[in-house]
Enzyme design. Structure first.
Site, PDB file in Angstrom:
ATOM      1  N   HIS A 190      -3.058  -1.592  -8.825  1.00  0.00           N
ATOM      2  CA  HIS A 190      -3.326  -1.332  -8.067  1.00  0.00           C
ATOM      3  C   HIS A 190      -2.139  -2.245  -6.815  1.00  0.00           C
ATOM      4  CE1 HIS A 190      -5.659   1.807  -9.469  1.00  0.00           C
ATOM      5  NE2 HIS A 190      -4.901   2.652  -9.160  1.00  0.00           N
TER       6      HIS A 190
ATOM      7  N   ARG B 207      -8.137   4.373  12.244  1.00  0.00           N
ATOM      8  CA  ARG B 207      -7.006   5.445  12.187  1.00  0.00           C
ATOM      9  C   ARG B 207      -8.078   7.067  10.998  1.00  0.00           C
ATOM     10  NH1 ARG B 207      -3.189   8.852  12.400  1.00  0.00           N
ATOM     11  NH2 ARG B 207      -4.653   9.779  13.806  1.00  0.00           N
TER      12      ARG B 207
ATOM     13  N   GLY C 279      -8.108  -2.858   7.678  1.00  0.00           N
ATOM     14  CA  GLY C 279      -7.458  -1.959   8.945  1.00  0.00           C
ATOM     15  C   GLY C 279      -7.007  -0.593   9.942  1.00  0.00           C
TER      16      GLY C 279
END
Ligand code: ADP
Ligand code: MG
Length: 587
Positions: free
Chosen positions: A217, A401, A397
């Protein structure tokens, strides 16, 4: 660099749609991923792989007779949601149980685990087999903490073949766990991978350097060394993997994969193979149907990995068995019966909306629950930037959201359930499922699962008393701590949740009115959230950057306190007047 895309956010979905169209003879797209085009003629165990996108041909490329029955397809490098895993399993299940098999990553373990609980609750037999082949990701004494990388391919293959041969669920699981226990991989990276739309790779290596011990990843190698010649590289890979040979194995027969990570040429792999194969033979091994190619990739990463599986007779039989899939074919597949079982995709809207039965009292509370969720979603929208900035200090971060995405999806699902006649419990459960499905991130899974448990306790029968409400809050809390395993002081949302829950519980037990008990508990939660500033994170993505986080409160603890502060007036409201009168007239 990825050059072909439209909106980068749609990349994974568009790639899946294109793949399913191009291979429509073998696969069929369903909610959450893809399954075999045709159902097996007789019931067999459904082997379902999955994980994020960006690893093709893992995981959708290996669907077909002799291999997987379905693949759950998440966003790029992101665990699929519980709902996706559940949905693919329902579409692939054909009467003999389901086994989810995937690499060992926290998000996948949570989501496949919760999907398993839901399937089990419906009476479907379900098991999970985790792959932990990456020798670089944890020492031998913590072998079960290792990540899954290219060894996925061997474990999935033998399980697919075992299921095709008609083994029952527990046997397919036994074979899969045995294969995993006998599989080892070491990888190297020469250059990082770049997300569609991003202008720089997730990591870079200076010229002439190589990272040993890569992840799939975009995790960089664990340490960097000078780029060696092909012979030196091959020798190093063989040495490191043989060093990890499972105990009790010496010489014998092995499956071998020399895997390219995305932008390494096959010719380069063959050059490397020229060193790897003779060294393995010299060490006394017979190589059984070795694979040199791209089997588990990491977007456009430059790199290679070497996987060995020590075979016994049974594993060799399943490793060499025929398979017919879009990306991988082996042996004669003439024997496969491809009987079209027709279109058997489940219609989830129909499943989840079928027959709500709720009392008037519960409908009354359902309306309050919808208002509570809407208020929470508005509050989170206002706080999005602040929460994002907090999470960016030591995390990634995305907390603002994620909370906005999750809570908005929850409101939409709650409204839909309410309008279809659901009671409060069902409204809250639908909201929880939608939250987990849409939020992404660790906090999203936990919030979604917690909300579902809260709803289960509220149910569709009564207007909850203070005791039931406190009980439901404890169910919410128990679910989050049960899944996330965080403890007080780990610097997570649990640090504001536990103080809230104990404050509410003791106030209600001593006879304080629910609204007052709730608002005191919410104030306690806010204070506890602030106090997390001094803690060092012990869980989640922020842990590796613990020092940076000191001085900033935990984003998850902060958002939780915010939500609990605004939902109180709705969740602790009295039954509406009309109802109260009707009730007293009855009695
Ligand atoms: P991610 O960390 O996956 O990006 P978010 O940014 O949405 O997810 O959420 C981060 C928050 O999740 C952290 O601030 C912390 O409160 C919470 N969290 C992380 N891991 C755990 C855990 N194991 N248990 C409880 N909460 C956790
Ligand atoms: Mg985050």
């Amino acid at each position: 660099m990825t050059r072909i895309f439209n909106d980068p956010a749609d990349f994974a979905d568009e790639a899946l749609a294109g793949f399913c169209d191009a291979h429509s003879d073998l696969v069929r797209q369903v909610d959450g991923g893809a399954v075999r085009r045709t159902r097996p003629a007789a019931p067999k165990v459904a082997v379902i792989t999955g994980g994020g996108s960006g690893h093709y041909p893992a995981f959708a490329g290996i669907i077909g007779p002799g291999f997987a029955d379905g693949a759950v397809v998440g966003n790029i490098f992101t665990s699929p949601s519980t709902q996706q895993a559940y949905s693919v399993a329902k579409a692939a299940h054909c009467g003999a149980g389901v086994v989810f098999t995937y690499g060992n990553y926290a998000g996948d373990v949570l989501n496949f685990g919760m999907a398993s609980e839901r399937l089990a609750a419906e009476g479907i037999a379900v098991e999970n087999v985790l792959v932990t082949d990456d020798v670089a990701s944890a020492p031998p004494h913590e072998i079960d903490k290792r990540r899954g990388i290219a060894g996925d391919f061997v474990v999935f293959k033998v399980m697919g073949a075992a299921a095709e041969a008609g083994l029952e669920l527990s046997e397919v699981v036994r074979v899969g766990r045995k294969a995993n226990a006998l599989t080892r991989t070491i990888g190297t990276a020469f250059g990082g991978c770049t997300f569609p739309g991003a202008d720089k790779p997730l990591f870079t290596l200076s010229d002439g350097q190589m990272g040993l011990g890569l992840g799939i990843h975009g995790e960089p190698g664990l340490f960097d060394t000078e780029l060696p010649s092909a012979v030196e590289l091959g020798t190093e890979l063989v040495r490191r993997v043989l060093e990890e040979a499972p105990s009790g194995t010496a010489g014998g027969r092995i499956a071998v994969i020399l895997n390219g990570l995305g932008s390494t040429k096959l010719e380069e792999l063959f050059v490397l193979w020229r060193t790897v194969a003779p060294l393995l033979r010299e060490a006394g091994y017979t190589l059984v149907m070795p694979e040199v190619g791209e089997l588990v990739t990491s977007l456009d990463m430059a790199g290679v990995s070497l996987t060995l599986t020590w075979l016994d007779e049974e594993l060799e039989e399943y490793w060499t068995a025929p398979a017919l899939t879009p990306a991988y074919r082996r042996g004669s597949v003439a024997g496969f019966v491809i009987a079209d079982g027709g279109d058997t995709a489940v219609d989830h809207d129909a499943v989840t909306q079928a027959g709500y039965e709720a009392t008037e009292a519960s409908r009354d509370y359902a309306r309050l629950a919808v208002e509570a969720l809407s208020t929470a979603a508005r509050e989170l929208q206002e706080a999005e930037a602040e929460l994002g900035a907090m999470d960016a200090i030591a995390g990634d971060g995305d907390h603002g959201r994620g909370m906005v995405r999750g809570s908005s999806a929850a409101v939409a699902a709650a409204v839909q359930a309410f309008e279809s006649g659901a009671g409060a419990g069902s409204v809250l459960m639908a909201a929880g499922d939608a939250w987990a499905d849409k939020a992404g991130g660790t906090s999203g899974v936990l919030w979604g699962a917690g909300l579902r448990s809260f709803g289960e306790r509220i149910d569709d029968a009564e207007f909850p008393t203070s005791d039931v409400l406190a009980d439901a809050v404890r169910a919410f809390t128990g679910r989050i701590t049960g899944l996330g395993k965080a403890e007080l002081g780990d610097k997570t949302m649990v640090d504001s949740l536990l103080p809230f829950t104990s404050s509410l519980t003791s106030a209600i037990a001593s006879g304080v009115d629910a609204p007052e008990a709730w608002s005191t508990a919410a104030a306690d939660a806010a204070a506890a959230a602030k106090a997390t500033a001094s803690l060092r994170p012990q869980k989640g993505r922020a842990r590796p950057l613990a020092e940076k986080s000191v001085g900033t409160p935990d984003p998850g603890a902060t958002s939780l306190a915010m939500v609990f502060a605004v939902v109180g007036p709705y969740l602790t409201a009295e039954p509406s007047k009309q109802l109260a009168t009707a009730d007293s007239a009855d009695s």
